[in-house]
Design a protein around this motif. Structure first.
Motif, short mmCIF file in Angstrom:
data_model
loop_
_atom_site.label_atom_id
_atom_site.label_comp_id
_atom_site.label_asym_id
_atom_site.label_seq_id
_atom_site.Cartn_x
_atom_site.Cartn_y
_atom_site.Cartn_z
N LEU A 9 12.05 39.27 76.70
CA LEU A 9 11.09 39.19 77.80
C LEU A 9 9.68 38.86 77.33
CD1 LEU A 9 12.32 42.11 80.07
CD2 LEU A 9 12.68 39.66 80.36
N ALA A 10 9.37 39.12 76.08
CA ALA A 10 8.04 38.80 75.57
C ALA A 10 7.89 37.31 75.31
CB ALA A 10 7.79 39.58 74.28
N ARG A 11 8.98 36.59 75.26
CA ARG A 11 8.95 35.15 75.01
C ARG A 11 8.80 34.39 76.31
NH1 ARG A 11 11.91 31.41 75.51
NH2 ARG A 11 13.62 30.48 74.63
N CYS A 12 7.92 33.44 76.30
CA CYS A 12 7.66 32.63 77.49
C CYS A 12 8.89 31.81 77.86
CB CYS A 12 6.49 31.69 77.20
SG CYS A 12 6.08 30.59 78.55
N PRO A 13 9.25 31.74 79.14
CA PRO A 13 10.34 30.86 79.56
C PRO A 13 9.97 29.41 79.26
CG PRO A 13 9.71 32.34 81.35
CD PRO A 13 8.68 32.49 80.28
N SER A 14 10.95 28.59 79.06
CA SER A 14 10.71 27.18 78.76
C SER A 14 10.10 26.45 79.94
CB SER A 14 12.01 26.49 78.37
OG SER A 14 12.53 27.02 77.19
N HIS A 15 9.16 25.59 79.64
CA HIS A 15 8.60 24.69 80.63
C HIS A 15 9.66 23.61 80.90
CE1 HIS A 15 6.09 21.42 82.22
NE2 HIS A 15 5.16 22.32 82.47
N PRO A 16 9.79 23.13 82.13
CA PRO A 16 10.78 22.08 82.41
C PRO A 16 10.60 20.83 81.55
CG PRO A 16 9.83 22.89 84.46
CD PRO A 16 9.09 23.55 83.34
N GLY A 17 9.38 20.58 81.11
CA GLY A 17 9.13 19.43 80.25
C GLY A 17 9.87 19.52 78.93
N ALA A 18 10.05 20.74 78.42
CA ALA A 18 10.79 20.92 77.17
C ALA A 18 12.24 20.48 77.35
CB ALA A 18 10.71 22.37 76.71
N LEU A 19 12.81 20.77 78.50
CA LEU A 19 14.19 20.35 78.78
C LEU A 19 14.25 18.83 78.88
CD1 LEU A 19 17.11 21.06 79.37
CD2 LEU A 19 16.47 21.39 81.76
N LEU A 20 13.26 18.23 79.54
CA LEU A 20 13.24 16.77 79.64
C LEU A 20 13.17 16.12 78.27
CD1 LEU A 20 10.89 16.16 82.68
CD2 LEU A 20 13.33 15.65 82.52
N GLU A 21 12.40 16.72 77.38
CA GLU A 21 12.28 16.19 76.02
C GLU A 21 13.65 16.12 75.34
OE1 GLU A 21 10.55 14.34 73.09
OE2 GLU A 21 9.16 15.22 74.52
N ASP A 22 14.51 17.08 75.66
CA ASP A 22 15.86 17.09 75.09
C ASP A 22 16.84 16.19 75.84
OD1 ASP A 22 15.05 18.95 73.20
OD2 ASP A 22 15.75 20.67 74.36
N ILE A 23 16.67 16.08 77.16
CA ILE A 23 17.63 15.34 77.98
C ILE A 23 17.43 13.83 77.91
CG2 ILE A 23 18.32 14.85 80.37
CD1 ILE A 23 17.84 17.73 81.05
N ILE A 24 16.19 13.39 77.93
CA ILE A 24 15.92 11.95 78.02
C ILE A 24 16.58 11.13 76.92
CG2 ILE A 24 14.09 10.19 77.95
CD1 ILE A 24 12.43 12.07 79.74
N PRO A 25 16.50 11.54 75.65
CA PRO A 25 17.16 10.72 74.61
C PRO A 25 18.67 10.56 74.84
CG PRO A 25 15.65 12.27 73.60
CD PRO A 25 15.73 12.63 75.06
N ALA A 26 19.30 11.57 75.43
CA ALA A 26 20.74 11.52 75.68
C ALA A 26 21.11 10.50 76.76
CB ALA A 26 21.27 12.90 76.06
N ASP A 47 2.77 13.86 80.73
CA ASP A 47 2.07 15.14 80.94
C ASP A 47 3.04 16.28 81.21
OD1 ASP A 47 -0.43 14.04 80.49
OD2 ASP A 47 -0.92 13.83 82.62
N ILE A 48 4.12 16.01 81.93
CA ILE A 48 5.14 17.04 82.17
C ILE A 48 5.85 17.37 80.87
CG2 ILE A 48 7.35 17.53 83.32
CD1 ILE A 48 6.25 15.82 85.70
N ILE A 49 6.26 16.35 80.14
CA ILE A 49 6.96 16.57 78.86
C ILE A 49 6.06 17.32 77.89
CG2 ILE A 49 7.90 15.41 76.82
CD1 ILE A 49 8.98 13.25 78.81
N GLY A 50 4.77 16.99 77.89
CA GLY A 50 3.82 17.65 77.00
C GLY A 50 3.37 19.02 77.50
N GLU A 51 3.95 19.46 78.63
CA GLU A 51 3.66 20.77 79.23
C GLU A 51 2.21 20.91 79.65
OE1 GLU A 51 5.38 23.96 76.90
OE2 GLU A 51 7.13 22.73 76.41
N ARG A 52 1.58 19.78 80.00
CA ARG A 52 0.20 19.78 80.48
C ARG A 52 0.15 19.80 82.01
NH1 ARG A 52 0.49 16.38 76.21
NH2 ARG A 52 0.76 14.54 77.53
N LYS A 53 1.25 19.41 82.65
CA LYS A 53 1.35 19.37 84.11
C LYS A 53 2.63 20.06 84.55
CE LYS A 53 -2.12 16.49 84.89
NZ LYS A 53 -3.18 16.51 85.77
N PRO A 54 2.60 20.68 85.73
CA PRO A 54 3.82 21.32 86.24
C PRO A 54 4.74 20.30 86.91
CG PRO A 54 2.03 21.64 87.79
CD PRO A 54 1.44 20.93 86.59
N VAL A 55 5.98 20.70 87.09
CA VAL A 55 6.92 19.91 87.89
C VAL A 55 6.69 20.29 89.34
CG1 VAL A 55 9.36 19.59 88.45
CG2 VAL A 55 8.63 19.67 86.06
#
Length: 101
Positions: A9-26, A47-55
């Motif tokens: 619980l002390a760890r921040c949940p992943s930003h959706p951009g982090a998932l996109l960073e993994d999905i897009i190459p596939a 900006d979303i991938i870089g976690e600078r903007k929200p989805v």
């Protein structure tokens, strides 16, 4: 319905951009191609991938359609990320906790 958290619980949940960073190459597509297919600017996607903007809800709907998982998963990821930060960055010391009678 209760859901179990599979992360500390002390760890921040992943930003959706982090998932996109993994999905897009596939996908075999470039980020520029993905942005074009989503109907958003390349900069917005970066900006979303870089976690600078929200989805946003609109982008969540587009991502949900593109990847076939619906908007809700993207919105839940963003909400979890936002809530985690809000609980740590907002001064709640003067807000009481009420008990419902």
């Amino acid at each position: 319905m209760n859901y179990e958290v599979n992360r500390p619980l002390a760890r921040c949940p992943s930003h959706p951009g982090a998932l996109l960073e993994d999905i897009i190459p596939a996908t075999g597509k470039t980020k520029v191609e993905i942005a074009s297919m989503l109907g958003i600017s390349r900069q917005q996607l970066y900006d979303i991938i870089g976690e600078r903007k929200p989805v946003s809800p609109s982008v969540a709907a587009r991502l949900g359609k593109m990847f076939g998982d619906g908007a809700a998963i993207w919105l839940r990821m963003q909400a979890g990320y936002d809530a985690w930060h809000a609980e740590r960055e907002t001064d709640l010391s003067k807000v009481p906790t009420l008990k419902v009678a």
